[in-house]
Design a protein around this motif. Structure first.
Motif, mmCIF file in Angstrom:
data_model
loop_
_atom_site.group_PDB
_atom_site.id
_atom_site.type_symbol
_atom_site.label_atom_id
_atom_site.label_comp_id
_atom_site.label_asym_id
_atom_site.label_seq_id
_atom_site.Cartn_x
_atom_site.Cartn_y
_atom_site.Cartn_z
ATOM 1 N N ASP A 34 0.836 -1.217 0.000
ATOM 2 C CA ASP A 34 0.000 0.000 0.000
ATOM 3 C C ASP A 34 0.863 1.256 0.000
ATOM 4 O OD1 ASP A 34 -2.167 -1.556 -0.035
ATOM 5 O OD2 ASP A 34 -2.828 -1.156 2.022
ATOM 6 N N ASP A 38 0.802 3.997 -3.009
ATOM 7 C CA ASP A 38 0.555 5.386 -2.679
ATOM 8 C C ASP A 38 1.686 6.280 -3.215
ATOM 9 O OD1 ASP A 38 -1.162 7.144 -1.259
ATOM 10 O OD2 ASP A 38 0.495 7.447 0.175
ATOM 11 N N GLU A 70 -6.731 -14.029 -5.117
ATOM 12 C CA GLU A 70 -5.887 -12.903 -4.681
ATOM 13 C C GLU A 70 -5.598 -11.943 -5.836
ATOM 14 O OE1 GLU A 70 -2.566 -13.839 -2.110
ATOM 15 O OE2 GLU A 70 -3.690 -15.504 -1.218
ATOM 16 N N GLU A 73 -8.540 -9.733 -6.105
ATOM 17 C CA GLU A 73 -8.524 -8.704 -5.046
ATOM 18 C C GLU A 73 -7.562 -7.571 -5.429
ATOM 19 O OE1 GLU A 73 -9.503 -11.970 -1.607
ATOM 20 O OE2 GLU A 73 -7.539 -10.979 -1.555
ATOM 21 N N LEU A 74 -6.421 -7.951 -5.977
ATOM 22 C CA LEU A 74 -5.443 -6.932 -6.387
ATOM 23 C C LEU A 74 -6.031 -6.063 -7.496
ATOM 24 C CD1 LEU A 74 -2.608 -5.650 -6.438
ATOM 25 C CD2 LEU A 74 -1.877 -7.480 -7.979
ATOM 26 N N ARG A 75 -6.702 -6.704 -8.445
ATOM 27 C CA ARG A 75 -7.312 -5.952 -9.548
ATOM 28 C C ARG A 75 -8.286 -4.891 -9.004
ATOM 29 N NH1 ARG A 75 -9.066 -6.496 -15.082
ATOM 30 N NH2 ARG A 75 -9.836 -4.397 -15.531
ATOM 31 N N ARG A 76 -9.111 -5.308 -8.027
ATOM 32 C CA ARG A 76 -10.058 -4.359 -7.437
ATOM 33 C C ARG A 76 -9.319 -3.203 -6.778
ATOM 34 N NH1 ARG A 76 -13.356 -8.798 -6.559
ATOM 35 N NH2 ARG A 76 -12.391 -9.337 -4.575
ATOM 36 N N ARG A 77 -8.262 -3.549 -6.086
ATOM 37 C CA ARG A 77 -7.451 -2.530 -5.389
ATOM 38 C C ARG A 77 -6.866 -1.536 -6.410
ATOM 39 N NH1 ARG A 77 -5.651 0.408 -2.547
ATOM 40 N NH2 ARG A 77 -3.859 0.524 -1.152
ATOM 41 N N LEU A 78 -6.317 -2.070 -7.513
ATOM 42 C CA LEU A 78 -5.707 -1.200 -8.536
ATOM 43 C C LEU A 78 -6.766 -0.349 -9.214
ATOM 44 C CD1 LEU A 78 -3.194 -3.713 -10.202
ATOM 45 C CD2 LEU A 78 -2.619 -1.815 -8.686
ATOM 46 N N GLY A 80 -9.541 0.625 -8.005
ATOM 47 C CA GLY A 80 -9.969 1.644 -7.042
ATOM 48 C C GLY A 80 -9.018 2.834 -7.008
ATOM 49 N N GLU A 81 -7.756 2.580 -7.282
ATOM 50 C CA GLU A 81 -6.749 3.659 -7.246
ATOM 51 C C GLU A 81 -6.528 4.271 -8.637
ATOM 52 O OE1 GLU A 81 -5.398 4.763 -4.566
ATOM 53 O OE2 GLU A 81 -5.818 3.168 -3.115
#
Ligand code: XLS
Ligand code: MG
Length: 345
Positions: A34, A38, A70, A73-78, A80-81
């Motif tokens: 993270d 960031d 997993e 999950e990473l795709r969603r995180r990316l 989102g950013e």
């Protein structure tokens, strides 16, 4: 030399490294994913490149279903950013199975491991929304000339590339050549080798190249010529800009750090050939110097980008007319000085 499009920048999590080298431990504390994401955003980078085990840590201990979960999950995180995954690369050089190489290991069981793991890497890339697979063929070479044969290894590499091309009909394989380290000699040391082996595969159109400045320099070549050559084939799909002070260990210095003129010529070629217009990213495969304090731990990225953009300005303001007149007069003596004055000015 004006261009309508601007460049987009990318780095990998390993470029926030902690200073470890073969002779000593880390000099800076490890940071979380993270924190890196960031930092990447704050620096104005738009994409992240991944090894398969950057995307899914401890990948070999997890089931196929868990790996994909997993990755999602990473795709969603990316998403989102608002950060894209530029590529995924199978990190085949760490596993105990690949001590003698992956695709070119002398042990068929270990070759199978390398191909299976690469297929899984393609699945991860699809989930992350990229069709680009980078293959740095780290241990595909020899420590000892008599231990393997280059012809047989070429066959094995083609079989591996074919298995990947068959596994995902949309993926593009991007070979990142490097002539040595960790091996004495690698089997795919230059862009010429990468583009040549592409021709032996079942779908040459989907096999291209990634040039890393330092790797070209380690091969005794000029990175701008390597870039130009690959662009002539429409095969430069990614780029790792950095710098390298001669024939030593792979230094991954900030772009332009060792030789500003060599860096300038790389940028000139990118400008002239329109690199980036098809969505390709400019990635910096750079590391902080081991001496770097934590509070300066992002400077190598910030500075590489800054230098790159300054050199874009220099490429665009290059006095082409004056240079052409000197070329016509075979006055390379003054052409040399013109370039120096332009870079100093
Ligand atoms: C190593 C390579 C590596 C690749 C990605 O020398 O540059 O970092 O870029 O696997
Ligand atoms: Mg690289």
């Amino acid at each position: 030399m004006a261009r309508s499009t601007e460049y987009r920048f990318c780095v990998g999590p390993w470029n926030f490294s902690e200073g470890r080298d073969p002779y000593g431990p880390e000099t800076r504390p490890a940071q979380s994913f993270d924190w890196k994401l960031d930092a990447l955003k704050k620096l104005g980078f738009e994409a992240m490149m991944f090894h398969d085990d950057d995307a899914v840590p401890d990948i070999d201990t997890k089931s196929a279903a868990q790996v994909l979960k997993e990755a999602r999950e990473l795709r969603r995180r990316l998403d989102g950013e608002g950060i894209a995954a530029e590529m995924v690369a199978p990190r085949l050089w760490f596993a105990p199975e690949t001590i003698d190489g992956g695709f070119t290991s002398n042990d068929p069981k270990q070759r199978r491991y390398a191909i299976d793991r690469s297929r899984q890497c393609l699945d991860i890339a699809r989930v992350l929304g990229t069709d680009l697979i980078v293959l740095w063929l780290a241990r595909e070479g020899t420590y000892l000339r008599e231990s393997k044969s280059c012809g047989r290894s070429t066959e094995l590499l083609v079989q591996a590339l074919d298995a990947m091309l068959a596994h995902d009909k949309k993926a593009r394989l991007c070979i990142e050549p490097k002539p040595n380290e960790p091996m004495d000699h690698a089997y795919i040391p230059t862009i010429g080798h990468a583009l040549a082996i592409a021709q032996l595969t079942r779908d040459p159109k989907r096999v291209g190249a990634l040039i890393e400045s330092a790797h070209a320099i380690l091969a005794g070549l000029d990175p701008s010529d390597e870039i130009d050559f690959a662009m002539s084939f429409g095969k430069l799909w990614s780029l790792h800009l950095n710098d390298q002070n001669g024939l030593k260990f792979d230094q991954d210095k900030p772009f332009g750090s060792a030789n500003l003129r060599v860096a300038f010529n790389q940028v000139r070629v990118l400008e002239r050939t329109g690199y980036g217009r098809k969505g390709e990213y400019v990635c910096f495969d750079v590391h902080p110097f081991r001496t770097t304090k934590m509070e300066h731990a992002l400077k190598h990225l910030e500075n590489s980008r800054k230098t790159f953009l300054r050199l874009v300005e220099k490429a665009r303001s290059y006095p082409t007319k004056a240079a052409d007149a000197l070329i016509a007069d075979r006055n390379y003596q003054d052409l040399d000085q013109l370039v120096i004055e332009h870079l100093l000015g």
